[in-house]
Structure formats: C-alpha cells, structure tokens
Motif scaffolding. Structure first.
Motif, PDB file in Angstrom:
ATOM      1  N   PRO A 106       0.829  -1.201   0.000  1.00  0.00           N
ATOM      2  CA  PRO A 106       0.000   0.000   0.000  1.00  0.00           C
ATOM      3  C   PRO A 106       0.870   1.261   0.000  1.00  0.00           C
ATOM      4  CG  PRO A 106      -0.733  -1.537   1.688  1.00  0.00           C
ATOM      5  CD  PRO A 106       0.549  -2.063   1.142  1.00  0.00           C
ATOM      6  N   VAL A 107       0.378   2.295  -0.658  1.00  0.00           N
ATOM      7  CA  VAL A 107       1.128   3.543  -0.742  1.00  0.00           C
ATOM      8  C   VAL A 107       1.102   4.253   0.609  1.00  0.00           C
ATOM      9  CG1 VAL A 107       1.276   5.791  -1.866  1.00  0.00           C
ATOM     10  CG2 VAL A 107       0.612   3.776  -3.187  1.00  0.00           C
ATOM     11  N   THR A 108       2.295   4.545   1.097  1.00  0.00           N
ATOM     12  CA  THR A 108       2.456   5.365   2.299  1.00  0.00           C
ATOM     13  C   THR A 108       3.538   6.393   1.985  1.00  0.00           C
ATOM     14  OG1 THR A 108       4.224   4.012   3.263  1.00  0.00           O
ATOM     15  CG2 THR A 108       1.942   3.391   3.811  1.00  0.00           C
ATOM     16  N   GLU A 109       3.579   7.447   2.756  1.00  0.00           N
ATOM     17  CA  GLU A 109       4.611   8.467   2.548  1.00  0.00           C
ATOM     18  C   GLU A 109       6.004   7.873   2.708  1.00  0.00           C
ATOM     19  OE1 GLU A 109       4.126  11.439   1.170  1.00  0.00           O
ATOM     20  OE2 GLU A 109       2.033  10.816   1.073  1.00  0.00           O
ATOM     21  N   ASP A 110       6.177   6.960   3.670  1.00  0.00           N
ATOM     22  CA  ASP A 110       7.485   6.332   3.868  1.00  0.00           C
ATOM     23  C   ASP A 110       7.906   5.520   2.649  1.00  0.00           C
ATOM     24  OD1 ASP A 110       7.807   7.411   6.393  1.00  0.00           O
ATOM     25  OD2 ASP A 110       7.173   5.594   7.456  1.00  0.00           O
ATOM     26  N   ARG A 111       6.974   4.822   2.051  1.00  0.00           N
ATOM     27  CA  ARG A 111       7.305   4.026   0.855  1.00  0.00           C
ATOM     28  C   ARG A 111       7.601   4.929  -0.336  1.00  0.00           C
ATOM     29  NH1 ARG A 111       2.932  -0.462   2.414  1.00  0.00           N
ATOM     30  NH2 ARG A 111       4.373  -1.882   3.468  1.00  0.00           N
ATOM     31  N   VAL A 112       6.844   5.994  -0.493  1.00  0.00           N
ATOM     32  CA  VAL A 112       7.110   6.947  -1.575  1.00  0.00           C
ATOM     33  C   VAL A 112       8.518   7.504  -1.412  1.00  0.00           C
ATOM     34  CG1 VAL A 112       6.467   9.190  -2.557  1.00  0.00           C
ATOM     35  CG2 VAL A 112       4.683   7.525  -1.946  1.00  0.00           C
ATOM     36  N   LEU A 113       8.863   7.909  -0.207  1.00  0.00           N
ATOM     37  CA  LEU A 113      10.196   8.449   0.064  1.00  0.00           C
ATOM     38  C   LEU A 113      11.277   7.409  -0.214  1.00  0.00           C
ATOM     39  CD1 LEU A 113      12.007  10.718   1.093  1.00  0.00           C
ATOM     40  CD2 LEU A 113      11.568   9.898   3.426  1.00  0.00           C
ATOM     41  N   SER A 114      11.044   6.183   0.185  1.00  0.00           N
ATOM     42  CA  SER A 114      12.011   5.108  -0.035  1.00  0.00           C
ATOM     43  C   SER A 114      12.288   4.908  -1.527  1.00  0.00           C
ATOM     44  CB  SER A 114      11.480   3.809   0.583  1.00  0.00           C
ATOM     45  OG  SER A 114      12.325   2.738   0.279  1.00  0.00           O
ATOM     46  N   VAL A 115      11.238   4.879  -2.329  1.00  0.00           N
ATOM     47  CA  VAL A 115      11.416   4.707  -3.778  1.00  0.00           C
ATOM     48  C   VAL A 115      12.108   5.926  -4.373  1.00  0.00           C
ATOM     49  CG1 VAL A 115      10.245   4.426  -6.000  1.00  0.00           C
ATOM     50  CG2 VAL A 115       9.474   3.115  -3.999  1.00  0.00           C
ATOM     51  N   ALA A 116      11.671   7.113  -3.996  1.00  0.00           N
ATOM     52  CA  ALA A 116      12.286   8.331  -4.531  1.00  0.00           C
ATOM     53  C   ALA A 116      13.770   8.386  -4.183  1.00  0.00           C
ATOM     54  CB  ALA A 116      11.563   9.570  -4.004  1.00  0.00           C
ATOM     55  N   MET A 117      14.122   7.990  -2.978  1.00  0.00           N
ATOM     56  CA  MET A 117      15.529   7.996  -2.572  1.00  0.00           C
ATOM     57  C   MET A 117      16.346   6.960  -3.343  1.00  0.00           C
ATOM     58  SD  MET A 117      15.189   8.726   1.536  1.00  0.00           S
ATOM     59  CE  MET A 117      16.869   8.256   1.833  1.00  0.00           C
ATOM     60  N   ALA A 118      15.726   5.855  -3.715  1.00  0.00           N
ATOM     61  CA  ALA A 118      16.424   4.835  -4.494  1.00  0.00           C
ATOM     62  C   ALA A 118      16.640   5.282  -5.938  1.00  0.00           C
ATOM     63  CB  ALA A 118      15.639   3.523  -4.459  1.00  0.00           C
ATOM     64  N   VAL A 119      15.732   6.091  -6.462  1.00  0.00           N
ATOM     65  CA  VAL A 119      15.808   6.536  -7.852  1.00  0.00           C
ATOM     66  C   VAL A 119      16.662   7.796  -8.003  1.00  0.00           C
ATOM     67  CG1 VAL A 119      14.453   7.351  -9.825  1.00  0.00           C
ATOM     68  CG2 VAL A 119      13.590   5.473  -8.417  1.00  0.00           C
ATOM     69  N   ALA A 120      16.638   8.675  -7.021  1.00  0.00           N
ATOM     70  CA  ALA A 120      17.318   9.976  -7.117  1.00  0.00           C
ATOM     71  C   ALA A 120      18.786   9.899  -7.536  1.00  0.00           C
ATOM     72  CB  ALA A 120      17.175  10.736  -5.806  1.00  0.00           C
ATOM     73  N   PRO A 121      19.572   8.939  -7.062  1.00  0.00           N
ATOM     74  CA  PRO A 121      20.979   8.899  -7.480  1.00  0.00           C
ATOM     75  C   PRO A 121      21.177   8.737  -8.999  1.00  0.00           C
ATOM     76  CG  PRO A 121      20.688   7.575  -5.522  1.00  0.00           C
ATOM     77  CD  PRO A 121      19.307   7.975  -5.991  1.00  0.00           C
ATOM     78  N   HIS A 122      20.188   8.212  -9.688  1.00  0.00           N
ATOM     79  CA  HIS A 122      20.288   8.089 -11.149  1.00  0.00           C
ATOM     80  C   HIS A 122      20.297   9.455 -11.828  1.00  0.00           C
ATOM     81  CE1 HIS A 122      19.976   3.780 -11.118  1.00  0.00           C
ATOM     82  NE2 HIS A 122      18.842   3.812 -10.443  1.00  0.00           N
ATOM     83  N   PHE A 123      19.867  10.475 -11.103  1.00  0.00           N
ATOM     84  CA  PHE A 123      19.821  11.825 -11.654  1.00  0.00           C
ATOM     85  C   PHE A 123      20.943  12.712 -11.120  1.00  0.00           C
ATOM     86  CE2 PHE A 123      15.323  10.478 -12.006  1.00  0.00           C
ATOM     87  CZ  PHE A 123      15.215  10.586 -13.384  1.00  0.00           C
TER      88      PHE A 123
END
Length: 128
Positions: A106-123
């Motif tokens: 389920p979508v939670t703010e913590d999960r959104v942050l976790s995914v965003a933090m995993a993707v951010a280094p690609h940028f």
C-alpha cells in the motif's frame, strides 16, 4: 542522450517516466516520480505520450540528459513503452528489486520516500 559528463552539465532535461497502473505498486511508482519532480531531481514526463508517439514528447525525450523508467510490477510497462518507441539509453528501476510486491505494498509516505531515494541517485549531476 549521452551518459558522458557534458550531457549532465547541460540544460537538457532529466526525465522520469513512471508506471501509473492500477496496482498499489503502480501508484507507488507514480507518487515517487511526482516526488522527484517536486524535489527538483527530475521532471516527470508523460508515458502515454511516448506510447502515442506525440512528436513534442518524443523530441523532448530524445534530447534529455537522462531518462529513468520506474516500473511497479514485473510487466515492466514503462520500460517496454520506451523501448517500443525506440529508446534504449535509459535507466530502469523495478520496484520488486526494492522489495515491493504487487498487492502487498500500500502507498504510504514512507514508501514513496524510499522509492524516490532509491531513484534519485540516477539523476545525480557530476558537475555539482
């Protein structure tokens, strides 16, 4: 699009395309892409426009400094849409590789942050 240092130091956009499917992991991919946009790491772009071969969206994507596709489930719709449109030079993040399972995330703010933090280094910008 090039992966050399000069590409990332230019004004060319950094684009993120996300699965926005009906499953919880699709919503999670979508929300993470929106967070990356809000945080200024990248610009969320229209995956449907790639599928529809909308000329302006195609041209912007061709000129991008970096492109990342975020897929929620193993169907990899974002990756497949980009590939079928002729794009091959992009990073791909699959939420299953980050420990998220379809129907169990389920979508939670913590999960959104976790995914965003995993993707951010690609940028990450090598010029900073």
């Amino acid at each position: 699009m090039s992966e050399n240092k000069s590409c990332c130091c230019s004004a060319a956009p950094k684009l993120v395309f996300a699965c926005s499917g009906g499953a919880d992991v699709g919503a999670l991919a979508d929300r993470a892409a929106r967070k990356l946009t809000a945080d200024g790491a990248a610009k969320m772009f229209c995956l449907a426009g790639i599928g529809g071969r909308v000329s302006g969206i195609m041209k912007t994507t061709e000129a991008a400094a970096k492109v990342v596709a975020i897929d929620g489930c193993s169907l990899n719709c974002a990756r497949n849409t980009l590939e079928q449109a002729g794009f091959t030079d992009f990073m791909h993040v699959q939420l299953a590789d980050l420990g998220f399972a379809k129907g169990e995330s389920p979508v939670t703010e913590d999960r959104v942050l976790s995914v965003a933090m995993a993707v951010a280094p690609h940028f990450a910008n090598p010029c900073e």
